[in-house]
Write an enzyme that holds these catalytic residues in place. Structure first.
Site, PDB file in Angstrom:
ATOM      1  CB  SER A 197      -6.313   1.703   5.787  1.00 49.21           C
ATOM      2  OG  SER A 197      -5.519   2.737   6.269  1.00 49.21           O
ATOM      3  CG  ASP A 231      -1.553   1.233   1.575  1.00 53.07           C
ATOM      4  OD1 ASP A 231      -2.239   1.752   0.682  1.00 53.07           O
ATOM      5  OD2 ASP A 231      -1.407   1.732   2.715  1.00 53.07           O
ATOM      6  CG  LEU A 232       1.580   4.226  -2.944  1.00 52.63           C
ATOM      7  CD1 LEU A 232       1.088   5.185  -4.019  1.00 52.63           C
ATOM      8  CD2 LEU A 232       3.073   4.415  -2.749  1.00 52.63           C
ATOM      9  CG  ASP A 233      -1.534   7.822   0.731  1.00 50.63           C
ATOM     10  OD1 ASP A 233      -1.069   8.948   0.906  1.00 50.63           O
ATOM     11  OD2 ASP A 233      -1.905   7.384  -0.383  1.00 50.63           O
ATOM     12  CB  THR A 241      -2.304   2.895  -3.875  1.00 58.89           C
ATOM     13  OG1 THR A 241      -2.746   4.146  -3.351  1.00 58.89           O
ATOM     14  CG2 THR A 241      -2.125   3.039  -5.378  1.00 58.89           C
ATOM     15  N   GLY A 242      -5.291   3.168  -3.145  1.00 57.47           N
ATOM     16  CA  GLY A 242      -6.525   3.837  -3.527  1.00 57.47           C
ATOM     17  C   GLY A 242      -6.265   4.973  -4.504  1.00 57.47           C
ATOM     18  CE  LYS A 264      -5.345  -0.590  -1.450  1.00 55.50           C
ATOM     19  NZ  LYS A 264      -4.313  -0.151  -0.501  1.00 55.50           N
TER      20      LYS A 264
HETATM   21 CA    CA Z   1      -3.052   3.211   3.459  1.00 61.19          CA
END
Ligand code: CA
Length: 290
Positions: A236, A7-9, A41-42, A212
């Protein structure tokens, strides 16, 4: 062969919104060892591409919460859209209730100018008030959203609907938890869409056949990778679907307890190169298994 999905954030990106050099070298080290890395990622693909370019990374990308999959050389491998009639009814619903929302297509991230200014002002006034640590973090994450690449500001939602583009994701934001829950319940009452959260202040709406996890499964089939031997790292709710698909699910040190509880292990925080730490442990593990 196996995969590492990241994931990124809150995971690969630190608080400065950057990929640390430690994380970059860990990813390259995994790739050199024959492991496929996918950023999951979103965020929209063009935004991720921009981040990866700065870090000189070349990976597969699962974007907009699984609505798109891109190869290392920029080719779209798969996409799942929200149909236009659903987009219309969701935007109408959000608009009437004055949510701040963003619409992700294959070309841009659309936002209403007035609402965006309002949301921005709300963030600034929250920042100037006396917040507890948890709320500070929520506001920080909301502000980080404005760093996304690819915004196009419009006057009203009809300007968005008039675009002949593929609609992948609708992000709705609010600092009022009840308001967010209401939106989530409304989305759950619809057939063709679903909602997950990537942060406390948002919900992310996609086609109900999108996550995902579903995208990771598609990619694993395509690359002939074993998910049992693969690893997913996240922080998350929108990472849970991919964590459930892999043999090694890793929660970030900064993840919420409910994420840590469902994972195989917890790594360090995003500010302490938790991704690099998890990758090196995973590589040792995989080597031992050989
Ligand atoms: Ca995240």
């Amino acid at each position: 062969m196996s995969l590492i999905a990241i994931d990124l954030d809150g995971t690969l990106l630190n608080h400065q919104n950057e990929i640390s050099k430690e994380n970059i070298s860990a990813i390259k080290h995994a790739q050199d060892n024959g492991i496929e890395v996918v950023i999951s990622t979103g965020r929209a693909y063009f935004d991720v591409k921009n981040i990866c370019k700065k870090a000189e990374l070349s990976t597969f990308v699962i974007g907009t919460n699984g609505a798109t999959i891109h190869s290392k050389d920029d080719k779209q491998i798969d996409s799942t859209m929200i149909d236009k009639s659903s987009v219309l009814s969701i935007l109408q619903w959000l608009d009437e209730r004055e949510y701040y929302y963003e619409v992700f297509t294959d070309k841009a991230i659309y936002a209403l100018k007035k609402r965006r200014d309002h949301f921005h002002n709300e963030i600034q006034s929250l920042k100037n008030s006396n917040l507890d640590e948890e709320m500070k973090e929520i506001v920080h994450e909301a502000e980080r959203q404005f760093d996304q690449f690819g915004y196009v500001l419009v006057e009203n939602y009809h300007d968005i609907l008039n675009k002949e583009e593929n609609f992948y994701n609708i992000l709705a934001c609010s600092f009022d938890q009840e308001k967010l829950i209401k939106a989530k319940e409304h989305i759950q009452s619809l057939d063709s869409v679903m909602a997950v959260s990537s942060a406390e202040h948002n919900i992310e709406i996609t086609n109900s056949n999108t996550s995902k996890g579903i995208a990771l499964e598609k990619l694993a089939v395509l690359l002939n990778c074993s998910l049992n031997r693969s690893m997913a790292i996240g922080d998350s709710e929108n990472d849970i679907s991919m964590m459930k698909k892999v043999g090694y699910s890793i929660a970030m040190g900064n993840a919420k307890d409910e994420i840590k509880e469902i994972c195989t292990a917890t790594t360090l925080t995003n500010d302490k190169n938790g991704v690099a730490h998890a990758i090196y442990l995973y590589l040792e593990n995989i080597v031992i298994q050989k």
